[in-house]
Scaffold this active site. Structure first.
Site, short mmCIF file in Angstrom:
data_model
loop_
_atom_site.label_atom_id
_atom_site.label_comp_id
_atom_site.label_asym_id
_atom_site.label_seq_id
_atom_site.Cartn_x
_atom_site.Cartn_y
_atom_site.Cartn_z
N CYS A 90 0.88 -1.07 -0.15
CA CYS A 90 0.07 0.12 0.01
C CYS A 90 0.95 1.11 0.06
O CYS A 90 0.51 2.19 -0.77
CB CYS A 90 -1.03 -0.04 1.22
SG CYS A 90 -0.30 -0.22 2.74
N HIS A 105 -2.01 0.36 7.16
CA HIS A 105 -2.27 0.71 5.79
C HIS A 105 -1.84 2.15 5.54
O HIS A 105 -1.90 2.93 6.51
CB HIS A 105 -3.96 0.40 5.54
CG HIS A 105 -4.22 0.37 4.11
ND1 HIS A 105 -3.65 -0.21 3.11
CD2 HIS A 105 -5.17 1.56 3.45
CE1 HIS A 105 -4.02 0.22 1.92
NE2 HIS A 105 -5.23 0.92 2.16
N ASP A 122 -8.04 5.64 -2.17
CA ASP A 122 -7.14 4.54 -1.69
C ASP A 122 -6.64 3.87 -3.14
O ASP A 122 -7.37 3.14 -3.55
CB ASP A 122 -7.87 3.62 -0.98
CG ASP A 122 -6.78 2.55 -0.46
OD1 ASP A 122 -5.80 2.54 -0.89
OD2 ASP A 122 -7.07 1.81 0.59
#
Lengths: 333, 309, 675
Positions: free
Chosen positions: C416, C460, C476
């Site tokens: 991520c 994350h 995201d």
């Protein structure tokens, strides 16, 4: 006059008055008795030295808890603190309901130790552990009543001068179960030991005509112990005839028995004129022991006391008791 | 007249034959009323036989006496089956035991075998001869005597068997006055027991027993009894303490004693009155204790307080 | 102080064995924290002590003991590098604990040893307050107390398991009162600073992000925090737990703005109008040794002591060293920073000069193709979707220079943080204000108690883009590459790769497929949540609330009264239980009266002997003091009737008779004294 050992334990003068007041208070609170059952009036309890260190430990844990903001450390601090409180009850219960019975005190000579026998008994079925019994200056004993209802304890206490020796108050204490608290009581079990005069050897024999026995020498006759044979003389009892020998064809023989007439001595107060009372008693005491060892009969004559001659342990005890209590008034209890 | 009065009468009546022994007579009667067998231990000539004979007489019971000797066999007491030629069968000839009061004189002179035959009969109230069980007449009492001096050729009763006697009595010498009276009356030809009046019928005997069983025993008395028993089991002076049977015997005798003293309840004195007779032969001193059973009873009585301390 | 009754006596063998057992039990939880040599020291001392007990060795001399102590200190210093931290302190304590065994001769030494044992038990809690560990520690407390009790049972020379009974009982009796104290004892702040755990330091997301940092964190299955929602739990894809906002890119790493970099006007969060219904929830956070707290976006703290930062995060003024529980209200629909200040805009557009030229080029190309900023965002995401990007826990290492060029054009494998990094760089390169946000995403919903468990592997990073009229919008980029990560979680996202928790094969989280293991784990987690929120998380705040619920107002007398009263409620039954088997039964009243009578007679000179029956005594009194005869006999008879009589045992008659006896006793004939 009873010698109170508790009062002569050599405490310094400043605390002397306090300890006297304390003893008076104790007498009111726990009066002397031959058998005493412990209840809350008679049991004292206070943290022991390890108990105070335990407080320090609790403080340390609490500080750790505060500084680290640690709830479980708080919990342990509180758990141990309440454990201490709970152990007050447990320590107290370890003494509660015990009964002490005074059994006996053996007589002793000055400087020796007298054996005081006690019986410790529990009321219920709960176990009592690590009970320490002691007299001031005496020996101590650590007993438990776990799987028996009662037990006997012997304690040895050095005795003082002639007469009744009062060992003072008995200390019964226990720190079971955690050792953080000391639970104790002072008991007067009304138990006294008889102290004989100190035996002093003296060459001068007791009695005006010396230690020479008054009795007769060996006297044959009677029928106590078999002594030997001699040829039959008319007049001998037929029972004394050794019939088995006759049956084997021997001549008539008589069995001879001998009895030793005991010799009698008098331990006489007046035999030591001009000597101080205690010393006289010491001399008489020495001779009572000596004559008993020789197995002779002896009697005692003191002003106001007369004991007929005899021998044996009981007789010796009587004589020594009379010597011990001479001018001490009270009769043996 | 009430039954207790009859008992007093009986005591007085026996007292005519055995002078100056009222206490022992009362105890002996108490023992019989409590359905127990009696052991009298004393020297010869102290009136053992007289006592037992007189007791049987005032109770109106059949009485037999057996002199125990070393050659006495069990069959001599229990009886034997004899072949009868006329009907060609065995007939049982009952022994002297088939009576109501049996005086077993000098029981310690016979062999243990014969002793145990008697003791078994005492315990069970019946005898078994040649496989056949025969009940003994009711009531059945054994009054045994034994000479306390163990001469050679005697077999003292083992301690386990002594337990079967409810009481053991010692008569002792009579006091001077009683002895004088006895000496004076010795000219009379009749033995005193021959003229004794019967004072209690078997029915009265039974009702005495029933009444004695009704006597109340309080908790505090049971406490006292249990303390006594416990003391005898705990203390080192005792090699053998009182058994549960001994405790029960004590209680029964105390009840009967209370009844004989016209009380509806047992007081500690009743227990103490019967204690020496009931307990002394059941207690065995330990090896290093100088006294005998009586000394132990004395110790017991002196050491255990009536009121819980 | 008087002599200790046990002083001079030896320690019973039973106690010695229990002391050694408790020592090892106390050592066990520290095993993994300690150097191996310390464990060997323990074994050595225990063996030595047992040899001494068997008479095959002797106690060490003074010199040996001194050199052992010195050696221990040196060894600790060599192992830890210092002596002042928490771990070296614990090691020193444990060494002292071990060596004390060699000095264990008298009960005095045993006290020292066992008290030290209690303290070591407490030290364990500084490392963990987990419920299982607490239970274990409670057991060690029982063991240490057993040592203490066994020490006071003389002549117990065989090991007895039964020794455990009394200490366990005593601790059980102490327990209720401990609870009262626990909840009532005033909580105050630390009195002074104390050494903290050194190497177990900072956990969770750090304020410094380099590519690869979060994938490293995702190897851990530790719990980061647990959340209990008051209402329904929002869908997992909405659970973006914001912890940090990275606005500055320096030397290939992202970092957040420092406090001193903020101009005065930017210190407070710009006011916004909350929109929609708020979510209310409680977060129970485990210690991180950091300051930031986690929350859903637009969060306002619902309690004192928590601050809001300019980028709408929650912040604790002190580092979180113990677990922290806080209540939050969030309005997820609220637009953040509807108006962007110039300073802020500039800050969020800054990129290092001459870095990642290829990326900039790509960004400018895409921006020129897009109609507006919003469309540009979509096209960048589309780029991630179209190109063969791979979401992986094992991304290749990137060079420090031009790392994004390398990632976007060559490796195309990342976690991520790579995507968030790349995305924000592309945004800024195209003039769209953007920043990286780090925290956790998703979480596991525990069906047992409806808490959301957020693990470290849920860590994350994502992006926020400022769009005109919409404020900061959450984007995201990982969702574009791996929608499973957002919808289902990391495990499913990397299922093909098999890299989930690859380094912890025993983690129960790896066995979520096995139903009973999973259920057990979830139940235990629910218990842990309750434990942490109620017991280990109980603080002054909670206490204030609890006490106000209980007593209304908090005043010292009420407080003391409550402690005292609960103490009595607990201790009286304990005392009663203890004493009922020890107290002699009380004498029946009539017997007491009779003893009173005996006492009166004793004063007259007539003493009842032991064993003398009441009847006999009465008669003797009558004989020896004829003037008292009638009175004494009457009294004795009345007593005998009461004590031994069978009739009239009904209560009323009994009381009447007793009163009669008492009256008679008071009426002593005055002329009675003969002696």
């Amino acid at each position: 006059m009873p010698v109170n050992a508790a009062e002569t334990t050599g405490r310094d003068a400043a605390s002397g008055r306090f300890s006297r007041q304390f003893s008076r208070w104790l007498v009111r609170r726990i009066p002397p008795a031959r058998s005493i059952t412990l209840d809350q009036r008679r049991i004292f309890i206070f943290p022991s030295l390890p108990g105070f260190f335990f407080f320090v430990l609790l403080l340390l844990i609490l500080l750790t808890a505060i500084n680290y903001q640690n709830n479980m450390a708080y919990a342990v601090a509180f758990l141990l603190a309440t454990l201490f409180v709970v152990s007050i009850l447990h320590t107290y219960a370890n003494l509660a309901g015990l009964t002490l019975h005074a059994l006996s005190a053996t007589p002793a000579f000055p400087g020796q130790r007298s054996e005081f026998r006690l019986r410790l008994q529990r009321s219920g079925k709960a176990a009592h552990y690590a009970l320490r019994l002691s007299w001031p200056q005496g020996s101590d004993s650590l007993v438990s009543l776990a799987d028996r209802d009662s037990c006997e304890v012997s304690l040895y206490v050095p005795v003082g001068n002639r007469g009744w020796h009062n060992p003072g108050r008995l200390l019964l204490e226990s720190r079971y179960p955690l050792g953080l608290l000391r639970c104790w009581t002072w008991l007067d079990l009304d138990l006294q030991a008889l102290v004989y005069p100190r035996p002093l050897a003296t060459a001068a024999p007791p009695g005006g005509d010396g230690g020479r026995p008054e009795g007769n020498a060996v006297e044959t006759a009677g029928s106590d112990d078999f002594h030997g044979f001699r040829s039959y003389r008319p007049g001998d009892s037929l029972r004394q005839v050794h019939w088995k020998a006759v049956a084997r064809g021997h001549s008539l023989q008589s069995k001879v028995y001998a009895a030793y007439a005991s010799r009698t001595a008098w331990l006489d107060w007046d035999a030591f004129p001009g000597i101080a009372t205690e010393q006289r008693l010491s001399y008489l005491c020495y001779w009572a022991l000596a004559l008993e060892r020789r197995g002779e009969d002896y009697g005692l004559s003191l002003p106001g006391v007369d004991i007929a001659p005899a021998s044996g342990e009981a007789h010796q005890g009587r004589i020594l008791a009379a010597l011990a209590l001479y001018q001490h008034g009270a009769a043996a209890s | 007249m009430d039954t207790v009065g009859a008992i007093d009468d009986a005591v007085a009546e026996v007292g005519k034959a055995l002078l100056g022994k009222e206490a022992q007579i009362r105890l002996a009667l108490c023992c019989l009323l409590a359905r127990g067998h009696l052991l009298i231990e004393d020297l010869p000539g102290m009136g053992k036989t007289t006592l037992s004979h007189a007791l049987a007489a005032v109770l109106g019971l059949a009485y037999r006496r057996v002199q125990f000797t070393s050659d006495l066999l069990p069959a001599d007491i229990l009886g034997v089956s004899v072949y009868d030629r006329n009907d060609a069968s065995f007939t049982f000839h009952p022994g002297p035991i088939f009576t109501q009061v049996l005086l077993a004189d000098e029981i310690n002179r016979t062999t243990p075998r014969t002793q145990s035959a008697l003791l078994e009969a005492m315990a069970e109230g019946q005898v078994t001869v040649e496989g056949e069980t025969r009940r003994l007449p009711q009531p059945f009492f054994v009054i045994a005597t034994q000479n306390p001096i163990h001469q050679s050729g005697t077999y003292p009763l083992p301690e386990s068997q002594l337990d079967r006697f409810l009481m053991r009595l010692q008569l002792g010498y009579p006091d001077a006055q009683a002895e004088r009276q006895m000496l004076l009356s010795s000219g009379a030809q009749q033995t005193p027991e021959a003229v004794l009046r019967r004072c209690l019928s078997p029915g009265e005997l039974e009702s005495c027993r029933a009444a004695a069983a009704e006597v109340h025993v309080a908790d505090s008395l049971l406490d006292y009894l249990q303390r006594l028993v416990g003391f005898s089991r705990e203390r080192p002076e005792f090699a053998v303490g009182l058994s549960p049977r001994g405790a029960l015997a004590l209680l029964n005798c105390a009840r009967t004693w209370a009844f004989m003293n016209r009380r509806q309840h047992v007081v500690p004195e009743d227990l103490q009155a019967v204690l020496p007779a009931v307990a002394a032969h059941r207690l065995v001193p330990s090896g290093d204790y100088a006294g005998d059973g009586h000394a132990l009873v004395d110790l017991l009585q002196r050491s255990v307080d009536v009121i819980r301390p | 102080m008087k002599r200790d009754p046990a002083a001079g006596t030896l320690i019973p063998r039973n106690a010695l064995v229990w002391i050694i057992i408790s020592q090892f039990a106390l050592l066990a939880p520290h095993l993994l924290r300690l150097p191996l040599w310390l464990v060997l020291v323990y074994l050595g001392t225990a063996v030595w002590r047992l040899l001494v007990f068997q008479g095959r060795a002797s106690f060490p001399g003074r010199l040996v003991r001194a050199s052992l102590a010195l050696g221990g200190c040196v060894a600790v210093f060599l192992s830890y590098g210092n002596l002042l931290g928490l771990e070296p302190t614990v090691a020193l304590l444990l060494i002292a604990f071990a060596f004390k065994l060699l000095e264990l001769v008298k009960p005095k030494d045993a006290y020292v040893l066992l008290f030290l044992g209690y303290f070591i038990c407490v030290i364990g809690f500084l490392f963990s307050q987990d419920i299982l560990f607490v239970l274990y520690s409670l057991f060690t407390l029982v063991l240490v107390t057993t040592g203490l009790v066994a020490l006071h049972r003389p002549r117990e020379d065989r090991f007895r398991l039964g020794s455990l009974r009394l200490p366990a009982l005593m601790l059980a009796q102490a327990f209720p009162l401990m609870l009262v104290l626990f909840f009532l004892f005033p909580r105050i702040g630390p009195l002074w600073t104390v050494p903290v755990k050194s190497h177990a330091a900072k956990t969770g997301v750090s304020d410094f992000m380099r590519p690869g940092d979060i994938s490293e964190l995702s190897q851990s299955d530790d719990v980061a925090f647990r959340v209990q929602f008051d209402g329904d739990i929002p869908p997992k894809s909405e659970l973006y737990w914001r912890g940090l906002v990275f606005s500055v890119l320096e030397e290939g790493a992202w970092r957040s703005l420092r406090y001193n970099e903020l101009p005065g006007l930017e210190l407070r969060p710009p006011p916004v109008e909350p929109e929609g219904e708020p979510l209310e929830y409680t977060v129970l956070m485990l210690p991180t040794q950091q300051n930031w707290l986690y929350s859903l976006r637009y969060a306002q703290p619902a309690q004192r002591g928590i601050l809001s930062t300019a980028d709408y995060r929650l912040y604790s003024p002190v580092e979180i060293e113990e677990q922290l529980q806080y209540r939050v209200r969030s309005w997820p629909l609220t637009a953040l920073d509807p108006e962007l200040s110039d300073w802020r805009r500039e800050t969020e557009l800054t990129l290092p000069e001459q870095d990642n030229p290829a990326t900039r080029e790509l960004a400018q190309r895409l921006r020129s193709e897009a109609a507006d900023a919003s469309a540009y965002v979509d096209s960048v995401l589309q780029h991630f979707r179209d190109q063969p990007f791979v979401y992986t826990l094992q991304p290749p290492l990137l060079t420090a220079e031009n790392s994004m060029d390398q990632f976007l054009l060559q490796t195309r494998r990342g976690f991520c943080e790579h995507y968030a990094y790349a995305f924000v760089v592309m945004m800024r390169a195209a003039g769209v204000p953007a920043r990286v946000v780090a925290g956790y995403q998703g979480g596991e919903i525990n069906p047992v108690n409806r808490t959301v468990i957020v693990h470290q592997f849920d860590a994350h990073a994502w992006a926020e883009v400022w769009l005109e009229g919409r404020g900061w919008v959450r984007i995201d980029p990982t969702a574009a590459v791996s929608p499973d990560r957002i919808e289902l979680g990391l495990e499913e996202a990397v299922a093909a790769e098999g890299s989930f928790l690859a380094n912890s094969p025993l983690s129960p989280l790896r066995y979520r497929g096995v139903n009973w293991v999973n259920m057990l784990r979830l139940r235990y987690d629910a218990l842990t949540y309750r434990w942490q929120s109620w017991v280990t998380g109980f603080d002054g705040e909670e206490q204030y609330r609890l006490l106000q619920d209980l007593f209304g107002s908090i005043r010292a007398p009420v407080f003391a009264g409550a402690i005292l009263l609960s103490g009595l409620v607990v201790l009286i039954p304990v005392g009663w239980l203890l004493l009922q088997h020890r107290r002699p039964r009380p004498l029946p009243p009539e017997q007491r009266l009779f003893l009173e009578f005996c006492e009166q007679m004793r004063r007259q000179g007539i003493t009842r002997t032991t064993g003398e029956a009441p009847g006999s005594f009465g008669r003797r009194v009558a004989r020896e003091a004829p003037k008292l005869a009638g009175w004494a006999m009457e009294l004795t008879e009345a007593f005998e009737q009461l004590a031994y009589g069978g009739k009239s045992r009904d209560a009323a008659a009994y009381r009447q008779q007793l009163a009669g006896l008492r009256q008679r006793l008071r009426r002593v004939p005055q002329s009675g004294s003969e002696r």
